[in-house]
Design a protein around this motif. Structure first.
Motif, mmCIF file in Angstrom:
data_model
loop_
_atom_site.group_PDB
_atom_site.id
_atom_site.type_symbol
_atom_site.label_atom_id
_atom_site.label_comp_id
_atom_site.label_asym_id
_atom_site.label_seq_id
_atom_site.Cartn_x
_atom_site.Cartn_y
_atom_site.Cartn_z
ATOM 1 N N PRO A 35 -4.413 47.136 -15.258
ATOM 2 C CA PRO A 35 -3.473 46.763 -14.187
ATOM 3 C C PRO A 35 -3.310 45.243 -14.093
ATOM 4 O O PRO A 35 -4.226 44.484 -14.392
ATOM 5 C CB PRO A 35 -4.138 47.304 -12.925
ATOM 6 N N PHE A 36 -2.133 44.817 -13.693
ATOM 7 C CA PHE A 36 -1.869 43.402 -13.467
ATOM 8 C C PHE A 36 -2.401 43.067 -12.082
ATOM 9 O O PHE A 36 -1.889 43.548 -11.081
ATOM 10 C CB PHE A 36 -0.361 43.107 -13.561
ATOM 11 N N THR A 37 -3.427 42.242 -12.032
ATOM 12 C CA THR A 37 -4.106 41.960 -10.769
ATOM 13 C C THR A 37 -3.708 40.597 -10.214
ATOM 14 O O THR A 37 -3.054 39.795 -10.886
ATOM 15 C CB THR A 37 -5.635 41.980 -10.971
ATOM 16 N N GLY A 38 -4.149 40.348 -9.013
ATOM 17 C CA GLY A 38 -3.927 39.053 -8.392
ATOM 18 C C GLY A 38 -4.604 37.935 -9.174
ATOM 19 O O GLY A 38 -4.124 36.806 -9.192
ATOM 20 N N ARG A 39 -5.706 38.242 -9.842
ATOM 21 C CA ARG A 39 -6.408 37.253 -10.663
ATOM 22 C C ARG A 39 -5.517 36.801 -11.820
ATOM 23 O O ARG A 39 -5.451 35.612 -12.127
ATOM 24 C CB ARG A 39 -7.712 37.837 -11.196
ATOM 25 N N ASN A 40 -4.838 37.746 -12.462
ATOM 26 C CA ASN A 40 -3.924 37.402 -13.556
ATOM 27 C C ASN A 40 -2.803 36.494 -13.052
ATOM 28 O O ASN A 40 -2.439 35.518 -13.709
ATOM 29 C CB ASN A 40 -3.315 38.663 -14.177
ATOM 30 N N LYS A 41 -2.279 36.815 -11.887
ATOM 31 C CA LYS A 41 -1.196 36.029 -11.307
ATOM 32 C C LYS A 41 -1.685 34.629 -10.927
ATOM 33 O O LYS A 41 -0.985 33.640 -11.129
ATOM 34 C CB LYS A 41 -0.630 36.762 -10.087
ATOM 35 N N LYS A 42 -2.920 34.542 -10.392
ATOM 36 C CA LYS A 42 -3.466 33.241 -9.978
ATOM 37 C C LYS A 42 -3.676 32.311 -11.164
ATOM 38 O O LYS A 42 -3.414 31.113 -11.072
ATOM 39 C CB LYS A 42 -4.784 33.435 -9.221
ATOM 40 N N ILE A 43 -4.131 32.856 -12.284
ATOM 41 C CA ILE A 43 -4.338 32.022 -13.465
ATOM 42 C C ILE A 43 -2.999 31.491 -13.972
ATOM 43 O O ILE A 43 -2.871 30.306 -14.304
ATOM 44 C CB ILE A 43 -5.094 32.796 -14.557
ATOM 45 N N ALA A 44 -1.982 32.350 -13.982
ATOM 46 C CA ALA A 44 -0.646 31.907 -14.388
ATOM 47 C C ALA A 44 -0.105 30.872 -13.399
ATOM 48 O O ALA A 44 0.564 29.906 -13.801
ATOM 49 C CB ALA A 44 0.299 33.098 -14.486
ATOM 50 N N MET A 45 -0.412 31.045 -12.126
ATOM 51 C CA MET A 45 0.040 30.089 -11.118
ATOM 52 C C MET A 45 -0.679 28.746 -11.284
ATOM 53 O O MET A 45 -0.058 27.681 -11.153
ATOM 54 C CB MET A 45 -0.201 30.629 -9.708
ATOM 55 N N LEU A 46 -1.975 28.773 -11.594
ATOM 56 C CA LEU A 46 -2.706 27.525 -11.832
ATOM 57 C C LEU A 46 -2.132 26.780 -13.036
ATOM 58 O O LEU A 46 -2.027 25.554 -13.018
ATOM 59 C CB LEU A 46 -4.198 27.809 -12.028
ATOM 60 N N LEU A 47 -1.754 27.529 -14.067
ATOM 61 C CA LEU A 47 -1.096 26.916 -15.219
ATOM 62 C C LEU A 47 0.202 26.236 -14.791
ATOM 63 O O LEU A 47 0.460 25.089 -15.148
ATOM 64 C CB LEU A 47 -0.821 27.974 -16.294
ATOM 65 N N MET A 48 0.986 26.929 -14.004
ATOM 66 C CA MET A 48 2.264 26.389 -13.552
ATOM 67 C C MET A 48 2.052 25.149 -12.665
ATOM 68 O O MET A 48 2.754 24.142 -12.822
ATOM 69 C CB MET A 48 3.046 27.453 -12.785
ATOM 70 N N ILE A 49 1.097 25.193 -11.773
ATOM 71 C CA ILE A 49 0.820 24.057 -10.885
ATOM 72 C C ILE A 49 0.360 22.848 -11.699
ATOM 73 O O ILE A 49 0.820 21.726 -11.466
ATOM 74 C CB ILE A 49 -0.227 24.442 -9.816
ATOM 75 N N CYS A 50 -0.528 23.065 -12.653
ATOM 76 C CA CYS A 50 -0.977 21.961 -13.512
ATOM 77 C C CYS A 50 0.199 21.366 -14.280
ATOM 78 O O CYS A 50 0.292 20.136 -14.423
ATOM 79 C CB CYS A 50 -2.049 22.441 -14.486
ATOM 80 N N CYS A 51 1.092 22.216 -14.755
ATOM 81 C CA CYS A 51 2.277 21.721 -15.480
ATOM 82 C C CYS A 51 3.184 20.917 -14.561
ATOM 83 O O CYS A 51 3.739 19.890 -14.973
ATOM 84 C CB CYS A 51 3.049 22.882 -16.092
ATOM 85 N N ASP A 52 3.336 21.358 -13.327
ATOM 86 C CA ASP A 52 4.181 20.627 -12.382
ATOM 87 C C ASP A 52 3.588 19.253 -12.050
ATOM 88 O O ASP A 52 4.312 18.254 -11.981
ATOM 89 C CB ASP A 52 4.401 21.442 -11.107
ATOM 90 N N ILE A 53 2.283 19.199 -11.860
ATOM 91 C CA ILE A 53 1.623 17.913 -11.611
ATOM 92 C C ILE A 53 1.754 17.027 -12.852
ATOM 93 O O ILE A 53 2.038 15.830 -12.743
ATOM 94 C CB ILE A 53 0.149 18.117 -11.213
ATOM 95 N N GLN A 54 1.580 17.639 -14.021
ATOM 96 C CA GLN A 54 1.717 16.890 -15.266
ATOM 97 C C GLN A 54 3.128 16.320 -15.416
ATOM 98 O O GLN A 54 3.307 15.189 -15.877
ATOM 99 C CB GLN A 54 1.384 17.804 -16.458
ATOM 100 N N LEU A 55 4.117 17.097 -15.001
ATOM 101 C CA LEU A 55 5.508 16.631 -15.047
ATOM 102 C C LEU A 55 5.691 15.402 -14.161
ATOM 103 O O LEU A 55 6.306 14.413 -14.577
ATOM 104 C CB LEU A 55 6.462 17.739 -14.612
ATOM 105 N N LEU A 56 5.142 15.437 -12.958
ATOM 106 C CA LEU A 56 5.262 14.289 -12.051
ATOM 107 C C LEU A 56 4.572 13.053 -12.628
ATOM 108 O O LEU A 56 5.120 11.948 -12.580
ATOM 109 C CB LEU A 56 4.692 14.632 -10.676
ATOM 110 N N LEU A 57 3.382 13.239 -13.187
ATOM 111 C CA LEU A 57 2.681 12.114 -13.810
ATOM 112 C C LEU A 57 3.479 11.588 -15.005
ATOM 113 O O LEU A 57 3.623 10.377 -15.192
ATOM 114 C CB LEU A 57 1.281 12.543 -14.269
ATOM 115 N N GLY A 58 4.006 12.508 -15.796
ATOM 116 C CA GLY A 58 4.796 12.124 -16.961
ATOM 117 C C GLY A 58 6.059 11.379 -16.588
ATOM 118 O O GLY A 58 6.438 10.410 -17.266
#
Length: 151
Positions: A35-58
């Motif tokens: 099953p697709f769990t909240g944990r799977n979604k959270k890891i994908a969300m952490l990836l997205m958040i890190c990318c967004d912060i990286q975009l701002l720094l970049g």
């Protein structure tokens, strides 16, 4: 600016880590039995958040480092380093971040768990390949940067 470069360099490792974890989780869930769990979604969300912060720094580095000036003055394409950072690196990373956002958006859709895993897998895999191809790794002639940037 060196502090921004340090953070930008450091955050790349978090992005690579979360992208690999997202891909591994997606592969293990694509069989349809997991099953697709909240944990799977959270890891994908952490990836997205890190990318967004990286975009701002970049973006900060892009404008403060003179890459925008090189692009708008017309000299960016005449120099390999300038072309890489003002065009190739920037465009590649923007495309990768858009793909990561599309992959995360699939986790919120009302579709089957197997489909969520498949969409997340493909979007993240393609984004990771683009990221790996546009990072200025050490050893790349003229554009290479250290593994870890010091402050």
């Amino acid at each position: 600016m060196s502090f921004l470069q340090f953070l930008h360099s450091l955050l790349r490792w978090l992005i690579l880590f979360f992208a690999i974890v997202t891909i591994v989780n997606s592969v293990s869930g694509m069989s349809g039995t997991k099953p697709f769990t909240g944990r799977n979604k959270k890891i994908a969300m952490l990836l997205m958040i890190c990318c967004d912060i990286q975009l701002l720094l970049g973006l900060g580095l892009y404008f403060m480092g003179g890459w925008w000036t090189a692009l708008t003055s017309g000299t960016a394409m005449t120099n390999k380093v300038s072309r890489f950072f003002s065009v190739e690196h920037t465009f590649g990373m923007l495309v990768a971040i858009i793909l990561i956002h599309l992959g995360y958006a699939a986790t919120k859709k009302n579709i089957g768990d197997s489909s969520k895993f498949k969409r997340l897998f493909w979007f993240t895999l393609v984004a990771l390949l683009i990221i790996l191809g546009t990072i200025p790794w050490p050893g790349r002639e003229m554009i290479g940067r250290p593994w870890f940037r010091a402050m």
